[in-house]
Design a protein around this motif. Structure first.
Motif, short mmCIF file in Angstrom:
data_model
loop_
_atom_site.label_atom_id
_atom_site.label_comp_id
_atom_site.label_asym_id
_atom_site.label_seq_id
_atom_site.Cartn_x
_atom_site.Cartn_y
_atom_site.Cartn_z
N LEU A 256 -8.94 0.39 -8.62
CA LEU A 256 -8.34 -0.13 -7.40
C LEU A 256 -9.14 0.25 -6.15
O LEU A 256 -8.97 -0.38 -5.11
CB LEU A 256 -6.91 0.37 -7.27
CG LEU A 256 -5.91 -0.22 -8.27
CD1 LEU A 256 -4.53 0.39 -8.08
CD2 LEU A 256 -5.82 -1.74 -8.13
N ARG A 257 -10.00 1.25 -6.27
CA ARG A 257 -10.80 1.65 -5.12
C ARG A 257 -12.05 0.80 -4.97
O ARG A 257 -12.72 0.88 -3.95
CB ARG A 257 -11.21 3.14 -5.27
CG ARG A 257 -10.07 4.10 -5.00
CD ARG A 257 -10.46 5.51 -5.37
NE ARG A 257 -11.60 6.00 -4.58
CZ ARG A 257 -11.48 6.60 -3.41
NH1 ARG A 257 -10.30 6.82 -2.88
NH2 ARG A 257 -12.56 7.03 -2.76
N ALA B 110 0.81 -1.22 0.00
CA ALA B 110 0.00 0.00 0.00
C ALA B 110 0.84 1.27 0.00
O ALA B 110 0.58 2.18 -0.79
CB ALA B 110 -0.96 -0.01 1.20
N PRO B 111 1.88 1.38 0.86
CA PRO B 111 2.68 2.62 0.85
C PRO B 111 3.34 2.89 -0.49
O PRO B 111 3.37 4.02 -0.96
CB PRO B 111 3.71 2.38 1.95
CG PRO B 111 3.07 1.37 2.85
CD PRO B 111 2.31 0.47 1.93
N SER C 164 -5.29 13.02 -0.32
CA SER C 164 -4.90 11.78 -1.00
C SER C 164 -4.70 12.05 -2.48
O SER C 164 -5.23 13.02 -3.04
CB SER C 164 -5.99 10.73 -0.81
OG SER C 164 -7.16 11.08 -1.55
N SER C 165 -3.89 11.20 -3.12
CA SER C 165 -3.62 11.39 -4.54
C SER C 165 -4.91 11.31 -5.35
O SER C 165 -5.07 12.03 -6.35
CB SER C 165 -2.62 10.33 -5.03
OG SER C 165 -3.09 9.02 -4.76
N TYR C 166 -5.85 10.45 -4.92
CA TYR C 166 -7.12 10.32 -5.64
C TYR C 166 -7.94 11.61 -5.54
O TYR C 166 -8.44 12.11 -6.55
CB TYR C 166 -7.93 9.15 -5.07
CG TYR C 166 -9.29 9.00 -5.72
CD1 TYR C 166 -9.41 8.41 -6.97
CD2 TYR C 166 -10.45 9.44 -5.07
CE1 TYR C 166 -10.66 8.28 -7.57
CE2 TYR C 166 -11.69 9.32 -5.67
CZ TYR C 166 -11.79 8.74 -6.92
OH TYR C 166 -13.01 8.62 -7.52
N ILE D 221 -6.99 8.19 -13.76
CA ILE D 221 -8.23 8.20 -12.98
C ILE D 221 -8.92 6.85 -13.06
O ILE D 221 -9.43 6.33 -12.04
CB ILE D 221 -9.15 9.31 -13.48
CG1 ILE D 221 -8.56 10.69 -13.14
CG2 ILE D 221 -10.55 9.19 -12.86
CD1 ILE D 221 -9.35 11.86 -13.70
N ALA D 222 -8.93 6.25 -14.25
CA ALA D 222 -9.56 4.94 -14.42
C ALA D 222 -8.84 3.88 -13.57
O ALA D 222 -9.49 3.03 -12.93
CB ALA D 222 -9.54 4.54 -15.90
#
Length: 213
Positions: free
Chosen positions: A211-212, A21-22, A99-101, A205-206
């Motif tokens: 992954l989310r 994750a990191p 967050s990056s998202y 973005i896709a």
């Protein structure tokens, strides 16, 4: 040799130990920042091009005996300078402390809003540009000769604003067509200049949304 972000991004999913994750979050952060920085730099260069281009057109038109057309075109470009500067400032003010998202989605939302603002003005810009060029053509010596030839070939007693009615109808029709397709023309021009970066942004973005899930 230092690896590019794209290489790191790909290798991160080839080597299973790298799938932590990191590390993934760090890759997202770097890739997001990379794309945003590239687009913001391109927008900044576009602003400089608008300013310098406007001044160049004004000078060249004046030198070539068309000062009023030069001033007219310069005035048409002024709102573009204002919009470009305003929108660029908005992008700089986007918070990176998230967050990056969230960061990339906020940037994408700003990008869509910015393009919509430009598109609204281009609906006015393109028709006015055509009208300005048409008027300059009509008042020129070549334009006067053309009108005289038209009246000789298609004589009419209906003269409006010094023009035969059918020529005026033609100019109005073309202006309406330009206004109708102004946004599409702007989107086409936008895609030519920024299309590659827009594609990278959409792919990022896709990936993040996948992954989310």
């Amino acid at each position: 040799m230092t690896k590019s972000i794209e290489t790191i991004w790909k290798n991160g999913f080839v080597n299973e130990p790298s799938l932590t994750a990191p590390k993934i979050n760090n890759l997202y952060d770097r890739k997001s920042q990379n794309i945003v920085d590239k687009l913001r730099n391109m927008f900044s260069q576009n602003l400089k091009a608008i300013v310098l281009g406007s001044i160049f057109v004004l000078i060249m038109m004046s030198i070539n005996g068309l000062p009023f057309l030069g001033i007219y075109l310069f005035c048409l470009m002024l709102p573009l300078m204002f919009i470009a500067k305003r929108e660029l400032n908005k992008s700089v003010n986007l918070s990176k402390g998230q967050s990056s998202y969230d960061y990339i989605m906020n940037f994408n939302n700003w990008l869509n809003s910015s393009m919509a603002a430009y598109a609204q003005y281009y609906k006015v810009f393109y028709p006015l540009l055509f009208i300005g060029l048409a008027v300059q053509g009509i008042v020129s010596n070549d334009g006067a000769r053309l009108i005289a030839q038209l009246l000789e070939a298609l004589p009419t007693g209906i003269i409006i604003l010094g023009l035969p009615y059918y020529l005026l109808i033609g100019l109005v029709t073309v202006t309406l067509i330009v206004a109708r397709f102004a946004e599409a023309l702007y989107r086409l021009d936008l895609n030519i200049v920024y299309g590659r970066q827009f594609k990278k942004l959409a792919e990022l973005i896709a990936d993040m949304e996948e992954l989310r899930k």
